[in-house]
Design an enzyme around this catalytic site. Structure first.
Site, PDB file in Angstrom:
ATOM      1  N   LYS A 231     -23.096 -58.583 -57.332  1.00 37.51           N
ATOM      2  CA  LYS A 231     -23.775 -59.620 -56.556  1.00 37.51           C
ATOM      3  C   LYS A 231     -24.594 -58.966 -55.436  1.00 37.51           C
ATOM      4  O   LYS A 231     -25.759 -59.260 -55.248  1.00 37.51           O
ATOM      5  CB  LYS A 231     -22.723 -60.580 -55.983  1.00 37.51           C
ATOM      6  CG  LYS A 231     -23.303 -61.678 -55.138  1.00 37.51           C
ATOM      7  CD  LYS A 231     -22.249 -62.694 -54.761  1.00 37.51           C
ATOM      8  CE  LYS A 231     -22.798 -63.634 -53.699  1.00 37.51           C
ATOM      9  NZ  LYS A 231     -21.831 -64.640 -53.269  1.00 37.51           N
ATOM     10  N   GLU A 237     -17.890 -48.783 -55.648  1.00 38.34           N
ATOM     11  CA  GLU A 237     -17.370 -48.403 -56.969  1.00 38.34           C
ATOM     12  C   GLU A 237     -18.453 -48.582 -58.027  1.00 38.34           C
ATOM     13  O   GLU A 237     -18.691 -47.706 -58.867  1.00 38.34           O
ATOM     14  CB  GLU A 237     -16.166 -49.289 -57.347  1.00 38.34           C
ATOM     15  CG  GLU A 237     -14.919 -49.076 -56.510  1.00 38.34           C
ATOM     16  CD  GLU A 237     -14.864 -49.972 -55.288  1.00 38.34           C
ATOM     17  OE1 GLU A 237     -15.930 -50.404 -54.790  1.00 38.34           O
ATOM     18  OE2 GLU A 237     -13.740 -50.233 -54.815  1.00 38.34           O
ATOM     19  N   GLY A 292     -18.592 -64.489 -55.848  1.00 36.27           N
ATOM     20  CA  GLY A 292     -18.321 -63.469 -56.870  1.00 36.27           C
ATOM     21  C   GLY A 292     -17.237 -63.899 -57.854  1.00 36.27           C
ATOM     22  O   GLY A 292     -17.391 -63.785 -59.070  1.00 36.27           O
ATOM     23  N   ARG A 293     -16.133 -64.435 -57.322  1.00 39.18           N
ATOM     24  CA  ARG A 293     -15.011 -64.786 -58.219  1.00 39.18           C
ATOM     25  C   ARG A 293     -15.231 -66.106 -58.946  1.00 39.18           C
ATOM     26  O   ARG A 293     -14.385 -66.539 -59.715  1.00 39.18           O
ATOM     27  CB  ARG A 293     -13.697 -64.788 -57.426  1.00 39.18           C
ATOM     28  CG  ARG A 293     -13.722 -65.657 -56.179  1.00 39.18           C
ATOM     29  CD  ARG A 293     -12.543 -65.362 -55.266  1.00 39.18           C
ATOM     30  NE  ARG A 293     -12.640 -66.080 -54.000  1.00 39.18           N
ATOM     31  CZ  ARG A 293     -13.255 -65.633 -52.917  1.00 39.18           C
ATOM     32  NH1 ARG A 293     -13.876 -64.450 -52.950  1.00 39.18           N
ATOM     33  NH2 ARG A 293     -13.282 -66.334 -51.810  1.00 39.18           N
ATOM     34  N   GLU A 378      -7.889 -64.134 -53.536  1.00 39.31           N
ATOM     35  CA  GLU A 378      -9.027 -63.835 -52.663  1.00 39.31           C
ATOM     36  C   GLU A 378      -9.536 -65.128 -52.011  1.00 39.31           C
ATOM     37  O   GLU A 378     -10.086 -65.105 -50.918  1.00 39.31           O
ATOM     38  CB  GLU A 378     -10.149 -63.149 -53.472  1.00 39.31           C
ATOM     39  CG  GLU A 378     -11.108 -62.356 -52.601  1.00 39.31           C
ATOM     40  CD  GLU A 378     -12.008 -61.418 -53.386  1.00 39.31           C
ATOM     41  OE1 GLU A 378     -11.771 -60.199 -53.387  1.00 39.31           O
ATOM     42  OE2 GLU A 378     -12.968 -61.910 -54.017  1.00 39.31           O
ATOM     43  N   HIS A 409      10.576 -59.901 -71.528  1.00 38.32           N
ATOM     44  CA  HIS A 409      11.408 -58.691 -71.572  1.00 38.32           C
ATOM     45  C   HIS A 409      11.166 -57.825 -70.343  1.00 38.32           C
ATOM     46  O   HIS A 409      11.470 -56.626 -70.351  1.00 38.32           O
ATOM     47  CB  HIS A 409      11.114 -57.919 -72.863  1.00 38.32           C
ATOM     48  CG  HIS A 409      11.442 -58.735 -74.075  1.00 38.32           C
ATOM     49  ND1 HIS A 409      12.700 -58.738 -74.644  1.00 38.32           N
ATOM     50  CD2 HIS A 409      10.704 -59.627 -74.783  1.00 38.32           C
ATOM     51  CE1 HIS A 409      12.706 -59.580 -75.668  1.00 38.32           C
ATOM     52  NE2 HIS A 409      11.507 -60.146 -75.768  1.00 38.32           N
ATOM     53  N   LYS A 539     -12.632 -51.213 -46.653  1.00 41.47           N
ATOM     54  CA  LYS A 539     -13.902 -50.597 -47.075  1.00 41.47           C
ATOM     55  C   LYS A 539     -14.478 -49.770 -45.926  1.00 41.47           C
ATOM     56  O   LYS A 539     -14.924 -48.646 -46.119  1.00 41.47           O
ATOM     57  CB  LYS A 539     -14.918 -51.684 -47.446  1.00 41.47           C
ATOM     58  CG  LYS A 539     -14.655 -52.391 -48.756  1.00 41.47           C
ATOM     59  CD  LYS A 539     -15.823 -53.315 -49.067  1.00 41.47           C
ATOM     60  CE  LYS A 539     -15.505 -54.292 -50.173  1.00 41.47           C
ATOM     61  NZ  LYS A 539     -16.559 -55.274 -50.393  1.00 41.47           N
TER      62      LYS A 539
HETATM   63  O1  F6P Z   1     -14.547 -56.585 -52.218  1.00 41.86           O
HETATM   64  C1  F6P Z   1     -14.361 -57.830 -52.770  1.00 41.86           C
HETATM   65  C2  F6P Z   1     -15.598 -58.294 -53.472  1.00 41.86           C
HETATM   66  O2  F6P Z   1     -16.574 -58.618 -52.543  1.00 41.86           O
HETATM   67  C3  F6P Z   1     -15.303 -59.470 -54.375  1.00 41.86           C
HETATM   68  O3  F6P Z   1     -15.304 -60.668 -53.709  1.00 41.86           O
HETATM   69  C4  F6P Z   1     -16.367 -59.330 -55.389  1.00 41.86           C
HETATM   70  O4  F6P Z   1     -16.086 -60.070 -56.534  1.00 41.86           O
HETATM   71  C5  F6P Z   1     -16.360 -57.837 -55.609  1.00 41.86           C
HETATM   72  O5  F6P Z   1     -16.117 -57.302 -54.333  1.00 41.86           O
HETATM   73  C6  F6P Z   1     -17.610 -57.254 -56.199  1.00 41.86           C
HETATM   74  O6  F6P Z   1     -18.729 -57.513 -55.411  1.00 41.86           O
HETATM   75  P1  F6P Z   1     -20.178 -57.312 -55.981  1.00 41.86           P
HETATM   76  O7  F6P Z   1     -20.387 -58.251 -57.112  1.00 41.86           O
HETATM   77  O8  F6P Z   1     -21.104 -57.593 -54.834  1.00 41.86           O
HETATM   78  O9  F6P Z   1     -20.309 -55.884 -56.443  1.00 41.86           O
END
Ligand code: F6P
Length: 573
Positions: A231, A237, A292-293, A378, A409, A539
């Site tokens: 987003k 990452e 995002g979620r 979240e 299990h 972060k």
């Molecule tokens: O760090 C949490 C978050 O902001 C989530 O809410 C989001 O889904 C994820 O990181 C990834 O964010 P992006 O889509 O901006 O890479």
């Protein structure tokens, strides 16, 4: 007020204390008269066993179950009576749930801290009625992006879109994390029977290089297409993995012109996408009013559409839209997400249940609980309310789970006999996608048996009688002790979702039910379910620590533990 509370008691006490005179804030639910009625009602219900409720009322299943299209929602195995439901519904009304629900659908800026609307429902608005945001209809943009997804997926799936060397794409790799990963990953797995086996979809999320290396190892750069999904297009990452994937591609294809044929981006941040080097034409946009979620319905769903085709993706949207209509129009007492949310509140706030299990009896739903874990935790993992005050009651529970029968299990022992009360959702399809009915009958027998066992339990007298019938040689205290260990208190609540078949449409409906459940709970708890400030601190600190590792020099004082770990890593790396 905030500091005062935290000085006086620790956080656990703050969030678990229903009434203290210091923490009164006007809009919090525990200030409502109905909350007090619920506390009182709970002290009675805590001693009522569901076994007795079922015995006393043969119509309980019929009264406490709802069917929405092919989905049966059975909530009869809950520690509730008509009085409980009436009080919970009163709580929903007193929390202005209906008005707040309408505000969300109408595009009001209910995400206060980020000053954003929350309009994921517009992404699946299949009836296409105008949805106004600041007087502007968002539907033309939504439909434009859906059209571009259709054109692109058809090209890739048909082989018209080729890689730089002219070969058909055989592997799609989504690079994203959190909301830009979990949803597509969950759905692609869930809808495996609908995917094209000649176009495999993979996911890389972790910054641990192992994820990238092991995913790319069997793939050929000439036939691999990357979807970089973020987003913000700033997530560490995702950006790290996207750069390494670009290196991997160029190591074989050499020419930077290859990027245009092997990389597409999904983002709200078009500038950052261009800076990364992805062709503007290969960008699938979405908007800041999609959390995002909650973004699975947007172009974040592109890997899903590549996997199952655009028609099936749109069926998933239709399933979610069906639930949106239900959530908007069904009376509260017949409204599935409203009941799901209120039942969760009943256990969380009154029975003090800290965890909630999501248990799909369906291997295709392997990733459902981790997807819903982000969605719920979240969204509702908050201790500050919409007015900036600390909450004085517990909010989102710990969500966990894994498919049955595997979980049986592993952690079900605690669910049956542990000291914690863990409410749960069981989900399964009547019809399997596969052929061997004996497997499916066994699977469903376990689903039904577990909900029965959790509810009914086994008394010590029953356990003892069973041991005697089995010919035990034990007597006296030894027999009593063994019978005690074999006793199940029961009275452990569960909801059951039984649907005909796990189709794209049904899956869309199930996801939307959970999204709205989360909304219902966030509304009653008077918190903002749509920001995620709690992920920021880690972060920020990681950035400083990374610089310190790179320079091998601690630039600021840390606590002794952090300093010890850092020094150990720097010295030994
Ligand atoms: O760090 C949490 C978050 O902001 C989530 O809410 C989001 O889904 C994820 O990181 C990834 O964010 P992006 O889509 O901006 O890479």
């Amino acid at each position: 007020m905030f500091l005062f509370l935290y000085k006086k008691t620790d956080l656990k006490d703050v969030i678990k204390t229903p009434f203290t005179c210091e923490n009164l804030t006007m809009n919090q639910p525990n200030q409502l008269p109905v909350w007090k009625s619920l506390v009182k009602h709970h002290s009675h219900m805590a001693h009522v066993h569901m076994r007795d409720l079922f015995k006393a009322d043969p119509g309980r299943f019929k009264r406490y179950s709802i069917t929405l299209d092919d989905i049966l929602f059975d909530y009869s195995k809950n520690r509730i009576t008509d009085e409980t439901l009436a009080l919970l519904l009163e709580l929903a009304k007193a929390s202005h749930l209906e008005e707040k629900r309408d505000d969300m659908f109408l595009g009001k800026r209910i995400n206060l801290t980020e000053n954003r609307a929350v309009l994921h429902t517009a992404l699946r608005n299949r009836s296409n009625h105008p949805v106004l945001l600041d007087g502007q209809d968002v539907m033309p943009d939504v439909n434009r992006v859906l059209d571009s997804m259709r054109v692109f997926t058809q090209k890739v799936r048909s082989g018209e879109w080729t890689g730089f060397t002219g070969k058909k794409v055989t592997d799609v790799v989504n690079i994203g994390i959190g909301g830009s990963d979990l949803g597509p990953r969950m759905v692609v797995k869930a809808l495996t029977p609908y995917t094209d086996p000649t176009l495999r979809v993979h996911f890389i999320s972790n910054v641990d290089e192992a994820d990238l290396v092991e995913t790319l190892r069997p793939l050929d750069p000439e036939t691999t297409l990357f979807c970089v999904a973020s987003k913000t297009f700033t997530t560490l990452e995702t950006m790290t993995n996207a750069h390494s994937a670009k290196d991997w591609l160029l190591a074989k294809l050499k020419d930077p012109a290859a990027i245009a044929k092997h990389f597409v981006a999904i983002s709200t941040n078009i500038e950052k996408v261009s800076a990364f080097g992805i062709d503007q034409q290969n960008v699938f946009e979405f908007w800041d009013w999609v959390g995002g979620r909650y973004s699975i319905w947007s172009s974040i769903g592109l890997p899903i559409a590549l996997g199952i085709g655009m028609d099936a993706f749109e069926s998933m949207l239709a399933g979610a839209h069906r639930v949106d209509q239900h959530f908007r129009t069904a009376p509260l007492e017949q409204n599935i997400p409203v009941l799901m949310g209120l039942l969760g509140i009943w256990y969380d706030n009154f029975f003090r249940a800290d965890a909630y299990a999501i248990l799909p009896y369906d291997q295709y739903l392997e990733f459902l609980s981790s997807y819903l874990q982000q969605g719920d935790m979240e969204s509702n993992g908050k201790t500050v309310d919409l007015d900036g005050d600390p909450v004085s009651y517990s909010t989102g529970p710990i969500i966990f789970g894994q498919p049955g029968t595997n979980g049986q299990h592993a952690f079900y022992q605690l669910m049956h006999q542990g000291s914690a009360l863990i409410p749960s959702d069981f989900l399964a399809a009547v019809e399997s996608h596969n052929q061997r009915t004996e497997h499916h009958d066994l699977l469903i027998s376990n689903f039904i048996a577990q909900t029965e066992a959790l509810m009914i339990g086994k008394t010590t007298a029953e356990a003892k009688a069973e041991l005697i019938a089995q010919g035990t040689t034990l007597t006296g205290e030894a027999l009593d002790d063994l019978a005690a260990a074999k006793t199940f208190a029961g009275n452990r609540p569960s909801n059951s979702f039984l649907y005909q078949r796990l189709t794209p449409q049904t899956l869309g409906s199930l996801i939307a039910l959970y999204e709205h459940k989360i909304f219902v709970q966030g509304t009653v708890w008077h918190i903002n379910s749509f920001d995620q400030m709690g992920v920021e601190l880690g972060k920020q600190l990681a950035k400083t620590i990374q610089e310190e590792i790179e320079s091998r020099n601690l630039s600021k004082p840390h606590d002794a533990s952090t300093e010890g770990l850092l020094n150990r890593y720097i010295a030994n790396k």
